[in-house]
Structure formats: structure tokens, C-alpha cells
Design a protein around this motif. Structure first.
Motif, mmCIF file in Angstrom:
data_model
loop_
_atom_site.group_PDB
_atom_site.id
_atom_site.type_symbol
_atom_site.label_atom_id
_atom_site.label_comp_id
_atom_site.label_asym_id
_atom_site.label_seq_id
_atom_site.Cartn_x
_atom_site.Cartn_y
_atom_site.Cartn_z
ATOM 1 N N VAL A 8 24.111 52.823 45.419
ATOM 2 C CA VAL A 8 23.290 53.864 46.072
ATOM 3 C C VAL A 8 22.107 54.274 45.211
ATOM 4 O O VAL A 8 21.204 54.969 45.683
ATOM 5 C CB VAL A 8 24.149 55.108 46.394
ATOM 6 C CG1 VAL A 8 25.305 54.745 47.290
ATOM 7 C CG2 VAL A 8 24.641 55.798 45.131
ATOM 8 N N GLY A 9 22.115 53.845 43.942
ATOM 9 C CA GLY A 9 21.098 54.309 43.007
ATOM 10 C C GLY A 9 19.682 53.907 43.366
ATOM 11 O O GLY A 9 18.737 54.676 43.168
ATOM 12 N N THR A 10 19.501 52.700 43.898
ATOM 13 C CA THR A 10 18.155 52.237 44.222
ATOM 14 C C THR A 10 17.528 53.089 45.303
ATOM 15 O O THR A 10 16.379 53.529 45.192
ATOM 16 C CB THR A 10 18.177 50.766 44.674
ATOM 17 O OG1 THR A 10 18.814 49.989 43.676
ATOM 18 C CG2 THR A 10 16.759 50.254 44.874
ATOM 19 N N GLU A 11 18.290 53.335 46.375
ATOM 20 C CA GLU A 11 17.748 54.151 47.457
ATOM 21 C C GLU A 11 17.515 55.582 46.992
ATOM 22 O O GLU A 11 16.529 56.216 47.377
ATOM 23 C CB GLU A 11 18.710 54.138 48.654
ATOM 24 C CG GLU A 11 19.084 52.741 49.139
ATOM 25 C CD GLU A 11 17.869 51.882 49.448
ATOM 26 O OE1 GLU A 11 16.843 52.427 49.908
ATOM 27 O OE2 GLU A 11 17.938 50.659 49.228
ATOM 28 N N ALA A 12 18.430 56.088 46.153
ATOM 29 C CA ALA A 12 18.239 57.431 45.613
ATOM 30 C C ALA A 12 16.989 57.493 44.750
ATOM 31 O O ALA A 12 16.249 58.485 44.764
ATOM 32 C CB ALA A 12 19.466 57.847 44.798
ATOM 33 N N GLY A 13 16.725 56.417 44.011
ATOM 34 C CA GLY A 13 15.521 56.367 43.190
ATOM 35 C C GLY A 13 14.254 56.437 44.020
ATOM 36 O O GLY A 13 13.272 57.072 43.627
ATOM 37 N N LEU A 14 14.266 55.780 45.175
ATOM 38 C CA LEU A 14 13.103 55.862 46.063
ATOM 39 C C LEU A 14 12.863 57.301 46.513
ATOM 40 O O LEU A 14 11.718 57.752 46.602
ATOM 41 C CB LEU A 14 13.314 54.962 47.282
ATOM 42 C CG LEU A 14 13.390 53.450 47.020
ATOM 43 C CD1 LEU A 14 13.654 52.705 48.320
ATOM 44 C CD2 LEU A 14 12.107 52.943 46.365
ATOM 45 N N LEU A 15 13.952 58.017 46.784
ATOM 46 C CA LEU A 15 13.826 59.418 47.191
ATOM 47 C C LEU A 15 13.266 60.264 46.047
ATOM 48 O O LEU A 15 12.457 61.169 46.277
ATOM 49 C CB LEU A 15 15.176 59.960 47.645
ATOM 50 C CG LEU A 15 15.766 59.347 48.917
ATOM 51 C CD1 LEU A 15 17.145 59.931 49.202
ATOM 52 C CD2 LEU A 15 14.837 59.583 50.111
ATOM 53 N N VAL A 16 13.707 59.970 44.822
ATOM 54 C CA VAL A 16 13.193 60.712 43.665
ATOM 55 C C VAL A 16 11.699 60.470 43.498
ATOM 56 O O VAL A 16 10.923 61.409 43.267
ATOM 57 C CB VAL A 16 13.952 60.312 42.384
ATOM 58 C CG1 VAL A 16 13.300 60.950 41.155
ATOM 59 C CG2 VAL A 16 15.410 60.738 42.473
ATOM 60 N N PHE A 17 11.273 59.217 43.646
ATOM 61 C CA PHE A 17 9.848 58.925 43.546
ATOM 62 C C PHE A 17 9.070 59.640 44.655
ATOM 63 O O PHE A 17 7.962 60.141 44.435
ATOM 64 C CB PHE A 17 9.594 57.420 43.611
ATOM 65 C CG PHE A 17 9.659 56.740 42.276
ATOM 66 C CD1 PHE A 17 8.856 57.155 41.229
ATOM 67 C CD2 PHE A 17 10.517 55.670 42.060
ATOM 68 C CE1 PHE A 17 8.908 56.537 39.991
ATOM 69 C CE2 PHE A 17 10.589 55.039 40.828
ATOM 70 C CZ PHE A 17 9.771 55.477 39.791
ATOM 71 N N GLY A 18 9.648 59.696 45.847
ATOM 72 C CA GLY A 18 9.004 60.432 46.928
ATOM 73 C C GLY A 18 8.835 61.897 46.578
ATOM 74 O O GLY A 18 7.772 62.490 46.832
ATOM 75 N N ALA A 19 9.873 62.485 45.987
ATOM 76 C CA ALA A 19 9.785 63.890 45.574
ATOM 77 C C ALA A 19 8.732 64.076 44.485
ATOM 78 O O ALA A 19 7.993 65.075 44.480
ATOM 79 C CB ALA A 19 11.150 64.369 45.080
ATOM 80 N N LEU A 20 8.634 63.118 43.565
ATOM 81 C CA LEU A 20 7.623 63.206 42.507
ATOM 82 C C LEU A 20 6.209 63.115 43.070
ATOM 83 O O LEU A 20 5.289 63.770 42.567
ATOM 84 C CB LEU A 20 7.855 62.100 41.474
ATOM 85 C CG LEU A 20 9.108 62.243 40.606
ATOM 86 C CD1 LEU A 20 9.289 61.016 39.718
ATOM 87 C CD2 LEU A 20 9.024 63.497 39.749
ATOM 88 N N PHE A 21 6.026 62.329 44.111
ATOM 89 C CA PHE A 21 4.713 62.276 44.773
ATOM 90 C C PHE A 21 4.353 63.643 45.350
ATOM 91 O O PHE A 21 3.201 64.093 45.256
ATOM 92 C CB PHE A 21 4.709 61.237 45.892
ATOM 93 C CG PHE A 21 4.606 59.814 45.414
ATOM 94 C CD1 PHE A 21 3.716 59.462 44.415
ATOM 95 C CD2 PHE A 21 5.397 58.824 45.978
ATOM 96 C CE1 PHE A 21 3.611 58.141 43.974
ATOM 97 C CE2 PHE A 21 5.309 57.507 45.545
ATOM 98 C CZ PHE A 21 4.415 57.169 44.546
ATOM 99 N N VAL A 22 5.332 64.298 45.964
ATOM 100 C CA VAL A 22 5.082 65.624 46.542
ATOM 101 C C VAL A 22 4.743 66.631 45.443
ATOM 102 O O VAL A 22 3.808 67.432 45.585
ATOM 103 C CB VAL A 22 6.310 66.102 47.347
ATOM 104 C CG1 VAL A 22 6.124 67.548 47.804
ATOM 105 C CG2 VAL A 22 6.539 65.194 48.547
ATOM 106 N N VAL A 23 5.481 66.576 44.342
ATOM 107 C CA VAL A 23 5.206 67.476 43.222
ATOM 108 C C VAL A 23 3.807 67.231 42.667
ATOM 109 O O VAL A 23 3.070 68.174 42.361
ATOM 110 C CB VAL A 23 6.270 67.305 42.117
ATOM 111 C CG1 VAL A 23 5.879 68.070 40.854
ATOM 112 C CG2 VAL A 23 7.628 67.776 42.615
ATOM 113 N N ALA A 24 3.445 65.958 42.535
ATOM 114 C CA ALA A 24 2.116 65.615 42.018
ATOM 115 C C ALA A 24 1.028 66.149 42.935
ATOM 116 O O ALA A 24 0.008 66.687 42.462
ATOM 117 C CB ALA A 24 1.995 64.102 41.864
#
Length: 214
Positions: free
Chosen positions: A29-45
Motif C-alpha cells: 500500500v506504500g506506493t499509493e500512499a506515497g502518491l497521496l503524500v505527494f499530492g498533499a505536498l503540492f497543495v501545501v506548496a
């Protein structure tokens, strides 16, 4: 196209099979979770750049778009190389943790690794200190694709490099027009547009309250 890292693939997937159940589940599940984390980082940026200058805001907006361009490039490259998945092609390998994709869903390069590399590089352009989070996350995402058995090591290495190069190039090419658009949007009278772009950097000029208090 063929590469000679079958033995490394067998070693990694063998370790995966011998790992505790929670490690195997985390990897799946880590890969898909990582994509979500990157998505959240884009929003923060994006959110933080709303108070930056037009160039900073433009880079933050371009970052996910540049990552998407990298993904498209990886998709276009797959049918050119037509590399079979290692979970089907490597003799003597243990069963993959993840379901082996069907024939025609080619292996080279790894889309997930491409997205990870592109996102990590693009976010570094927004804020260099982000590499402390984005680079380890990208490497873990890439490694997990080999760990679960659906990619060769060279697939993820190529994906990381492809994603980083394409994303940086896309941001560099798009920064000037994006900066002009960002500046124009901040001058808009529409409240929604101004909320999306933010107020920009706070300037302390002669007419500002900060200046008058001195």
C-alpha cells in the motif's frame, strides 16, 4: 530491450517474501500512499506560495503539471521498449507480493517511480529544503515497486531519472508565461481568482502601515 539485473530482482523479491507480514502489507500500500503524500505536498506548496512573489507561485502551480507531463512521457516510452514484467519473465523468482500486471502493461519505465522522481524534483524547485522529505519518499516509493515484484531495479531507476529531468525541464520552460499569468490573476477584481492566487509578497513601501509606524 533487455537488462542484466535479474539476480538483483530475485534477491529483493526473496527478501520481500521472507519479511514480516506487516512489512509486506506496508510495501503493497506504500506506493499509493506515497502518491497521496505527494499530492498533499503540492497543495501545501500552493498554499504557502500564495504569499510569495509571482515566480514562486508560478513554480508551485507548475509543479504538479510538470509531474503529469513526466508521467505522460513514461507512458509514451513503455510501448517503445515493450519490456515484459519481471514477475512473469524472470526465471526462478518467487511470486510477487502484488498481482502481476497483464501482458501489454509494460514494465519499463516505472510510472510510479517517474511520478515520484518528477514530484520530488518539482517540489525542490518550489522550496529546496523540501528534498529532506521528497527525496527519501521518492526512493522508498521506487524501491517498493521492486520489493512487491512488479518492476526490475532498472525500471525504477530510469523512472526516477526520467521524472526528475522532465519535470525540471517542464517547469523551466513554463515559468515565464506562468509568472505573467500569475501576476495578471493577482490584479483581477474577482474574489475567487484573488483567493486562488493569494495576495503575493507583502511589500513594506513608503505607504505601508509598517513604514508609517517607524
Amino acid at each position: 530491450m533487455t537488462f542484466e539485473d535479474d539476480a538483483l530482482y530475485r534477491d529483493i523479491t526473496g527478501i520481500a517474501q521472507d519479511s514480516p507480514a506487516w512489512v509486506r502489507h506496508t510495501a503493497e500500500v506504500g506506493t499509493e500512499a506515497g502518491l497521496l503524500v505527494f499530492g498533499a505536498l503540492f497543495v501545501v506548496a500552493w498554499w504557502r506560495s500564495r504569499r510569495g512573489d509571482p515566480r514562486a507561485f508560478a513554480i508551485a502551480v507548475l509543479a504538479p503539471l510538470a509531474t503529469a507531463v513526466a508521467y505522460v512521457c513514461s507512458e509514451l516510452l513503455k510501448p517503445v521498449v515493450e519490456e515484459e514484467r519481471p514477475c512473469r519473465a524472470v526465471a526462478g523468482a518467487v511470486s510477487s507480493l502484488a498481482q502481476c500486471p497483464p501482458t501489454g502493461d509494460w514494465s519499463f519505465p516505472s510510472n510510479h517511480a517517474t511520478i515520484a522522481g518528477g514530484a520530488a524534483a518539482a517540489l525542490a524547485l518550489v522550496r529546496w529544503t523540501a528534498v529532506r522529505v521528497t527525496v527519501p519518499l521518492a526512493l522508498l516509493m521506487a524501491f517498493s515497486r521492486v520489493f512487491v515484484g512488479v518492476h526490475y531495479p532498472h525500471d525504477v531507476v530510469a523512472g526516477l531519472l526520467l521524472g526528475a529531468v522532465v519535470a525540471v525541464a517542464a517547469v523551466r520552460l513554463g515559468i515565464r508565461p506562468a509568472r505573467r499569468v500569475a501576476g495578471a490573476m493577482r490584479d483581477s477584481s474577482a474574489p475567487v481568482v484573488r483567493w486562488v492566487t493569494g495576495p503575493g509578497a507583502v511589500e513594506s513601501g513608503a505607504g505601508s502601515p509598517a513604514h508609517r509606524r517607524r
